[in-house]
Write a protein that holds these residues in place. Structure first.
Motif, short mmCIF file in Angstrom:
data_model
loop_
_atom_site.label_atom_id
_atom_site.label_comp_id
_atom_site.label_asym_id
_atom_site.label_seq_id
_atom_site.Cartn_x
_atom_site.Cartn_y
_atom_site.Cartn_z
N LYS A 53 0.83 -1.20 0.00
CA LYS A 53 0.00 0.00 0.00
C LYS A 53 0.87 1.25 0.00
CE LYS A 53 -3.83 2.28 2.33
NZ LYS A 53 -4.83 2.22 3.41
N THR A 54 1.91 1.27 0.85
CA THR A 54 2.79 2.44 0.89
C THR A 54 3.56 2.59 -0.42
OG1 THR A 54 4.50 1.11 2.01
CG2 THR A 54 3.05 2.41 3.40
N LYS A 55 3.93 1.48 -1.04
CA LYS A 55 4.63 1.55 -2.32
C LYS A 55 3.72 2.16 -3.40
CE LYS A 55 8.76 -0.05 -1.66
NZ LYS A 55 9.94 0.82 -1.91
N MET A 56 2.47 1.77 -3.41
CA MET A 56 1.52 2.33 -4.38
C MET A 56 1.30 3.81 -4.13
SD MET A 56 -1.31 -0.73 -4.64
CE MET A 56 -2.38 0.27 -5.68
N LEU A 57 1.23 4.19 -2.84
CA LEU A 57 1.04 5.61 -2.52
C LEU A 57 2.27 6.42 -2.92
CD1 LEU A 57 -0.71 5.29 0.95
CD2 LEU A 57 -1.70 6.26 -1.13
N ASP A 58 3.46 5.86 -2.71
CA ASP A 58 4.69 6.55 -3.11
C ASP A 58 4.71 6.78 -4.62
OD1 ASP A 58 5.62 6.69 -0.53
OD2 ASP A 58 6.89 4.91 -0.68
N LYS A 59 4.29 5.74 -5.36
CA LYS A 59 4.25 5.86 -6.83
C LYS A 59 3.23 6.92 -7.24
CE LYS A 59 3.61 3.16 -11.05
NZ LYS A 59 3.29 1.82 -11.63
N TYR A 88 -0.43 11.86 0.73
CA TYR A 88 0.42 11.94 1.93
C TYR A 88 -0.39 11.61 3.18
CZ TYR A 88 4.72 13.82 -0.11
OH TYR A 88 5.90 13.96 -0.81
N TYR A 89 -1.64 12.06 3.23
CA TYR A 89 -2.48 11.77 4.40
C TYR A 89 -2.76 10.27 4.49
CZ TYR A 89 -6.45 11.82 7.61
OH TYR A 89 -7.30 11.58 8.66
N ASP A 90 -3.06 9.64 3.34
CA ASP A 90 -3.30 8.20 3.33
C ASP A 90 -2.04 7.43 3.74
OD1 ASP A 90 -5.89 8.61 2.55
OD2 ASP A 90 -5.51 8.23 0.41
N ARG A 91 -0.91 7.92 3.33
CA ARG A 91 0.34 7.26 3.72
C ARG A 91 0.56 7.40 5.23
NH1 ARG A 91 5.57 6.41 4.08
NH2 ARG A 91 6.70 5.21 2.50
N LYS A 93 -1.85 7.55 7.42
CA LYS A 93 -2.79 6.62 8.05
C LYS A 93 -2.28 5.19 7.99
CE LYS A 93 -6.39 7.67 9.45
NZ LYS A 93 -6.81 8.12 10.81
N ALA A 94 -1.53 4.86 6.93
CA ALA A 94 -1.01 3.50 6.77
C ALA A 94 0.22 3.25 7.64
CB ALA A 94 -0.68 3.23 5.30
N THR A 95 1.03 4.28 7.86
CA THR A 95 2.31 4.09 8.56
C THR A 95 2.37 4.73 9.94
OG1 THR A 95 3.25 6.10 7.58
CG2 THR A 95 3.50 4.04 6.33
N LYS A 96 1.44 5.66 10.23
CA LYS A 96 1.44 6.41 11.49
C LYS A 96 2.71 7.27 11.65
CE LYS A 96 -2.49 4.67 12.51
NZ LYS A 96 -3.71 5.50 12.31
N ASP A 97 3.32 7.61 10.52
CA ASP A 97 4.48 8.50 10.53
C ASP A 97 3.95 9.94 10.52
OD1 ASP A 97 6.74 9.99 10.13
OD2 ASP A 97 7.34 9.00 8.26
N ARG A 98 4.03 10.60 11.67
CA ARG A 98 3.40 11.92 11.81
C ARG A 98 4.11 13.00 11.00
NH1 ARG A 98 -0.63 12.15 15.31
NH2 ARG A 98 -0.56 14.42 15.36
N THR A 99 5.35 12.75 10.55
CA THR A 99 6.03 13.74 9.71
C THR A 99 5.31 13.90 8.37
OG1 THR A 99 7.53 12.07 8.78
CG2 THR A 99 8.25 13.20 10.79
N LEU A 100 4.56 12.88 7.95
CA LEU A 100 3.83 12.96 6.68
C LEU A 100 2.68 13.96 6.76
CD1 LEU A 100 3.76 9.15 5.90
CD2 LEU A 100 5.09 10.88 4.68
N LEU A 101 2.22 14.27 7.97
CA LEU A 101 1.17 15.27 8.12
C LEU A 101 1.65 16.64 7.65
CD1 LEU A 101 -0.40 14.37 11.61
CD2 LEU A 101 -1.47 14.13 9.36
N ASP A 102 2.95 16.92 7.81
CA ASP A 102 3.49 18.21 7.35
C ASP A 102 3.32 18.36 5.85
OD1 ASP A 102 4.28 18.76 9.96
OD2 ASP A 102 6.29 17.93 9.68
#
Length: 248
Positions: A53-59, A88-91, A93-102
């Motif tokens: 899922k994260t790979k697809m979002l990155d692409k 970025y928001y979906d990513r 939600k998938a990883t819980k990496d809060r830096t992506l919120l920025d």
């Protein structure tokens, strides 16, 4: 001989019963162990799903950013910026990496600068501030979304829950929930919250009706008869069920 027979009854038969009980417990334990999925396999599947899922979002992010560089129409640029923010928001939600919120916030704000009259842009930026627990700012963006589109049902839904759970404004929450349900009657959590409000006001029959409705929609979703979004409402369903049992 009589004493011997009595002694055998006291010792032998209880031992037979105990052995039988141990056998049945061991058999049941073995059955449930081998019948249940292996925890390690389940965890590995979840990890693989999250990875792909994260790979697809990155692409998707890469492709959207590439198209943004070549797009000249302001209207199209605004939608592309918004879509990058959502990726970025979906990513997050998938990883819980809060830096992506920025990154999500940055692209949502850019989309609003480009197209300042699109309701869902403000709604999604409100979700970012909700995640950051900046509730007054989230409230402002949900309200702006509703100014642009009074029937934006998700903005009504989120603003109502924000008022009820975080801001303590039950009166406003009730009005917003009733507006949301008038547009879409199967929204999750709405009937639960209305039931809580009615319960606090001593309107027990009304509360019971709301709790029943919430339970029925959840049951319909679980049985696959109707598509009802129930993200995060399992806990509310359990609470609704307990209220029903107490009321009955």
């Amino acid at each position: 001989m009589r004493h011997l027979a009595l002694r055998r009854d006291i010792v032998f038969y209880p031992l037979i019963c105990a052995a039988w009980g141990i056998f049945m417990v061991a058999r049941y334990a073995g059955y449930t162990y081998f019948a249940s999925p292996l925890p390690a396999v389940k965890t590995a599947m979840q990890v693989n799903q999250a990875f792909y899922k994260t790979k697809m979002l990155d692409k998707s992010i890469e492709e959207l950013q590439a198209s943004l560089e070549t797009e000249e129409q302001p209207g199209e640029r605004g939608h592309i910026e918004h879509n990058i923010g959502t990726a970025y928001y979906d990513r997050y939600k998938a990883t819980k990496d809060r830096t992506l919120l920025d990154s999500a916030q940055q692209y949502y704000e850019r989309s609003i600068e480009t197209l300042p009259t699109v309701a869902r842009f403000y709604y999604n930026l409100g979700r970012i501030f909700t995640e950051r627990r900046r509730h007054p700012t989230a409230k402002t963006h949900y309200e702006r979304s509703l100014e642009l589109n009074p029937k934006h049902v998700l903005a009504l839904h989120n603003l109502a829950l924000l008022n009820f759970y975080e801001l303590g404004d039950r009166k406003t929450a009730k009005v917003l929930l009733e507006r949301a349900l008038a547009i879409r009657h199967d929204l999750p959590i709405c009937n639960y919250v209305l039931g809580e409000i009615a319960l606090q006001q001593g309107q027990y029959e009304k509360a019971l009706n709301h709790f029943r409705t919430e339970v029925n929609y959840f049951a319909m979703h679980s049985s696959g008869k109707q598509s009802v979004p129930v993200s995060g409402s399992a806990m509310r369903f359990a609470a609704s069920k307990s209220h029903l049992e107490l009321a009955i």
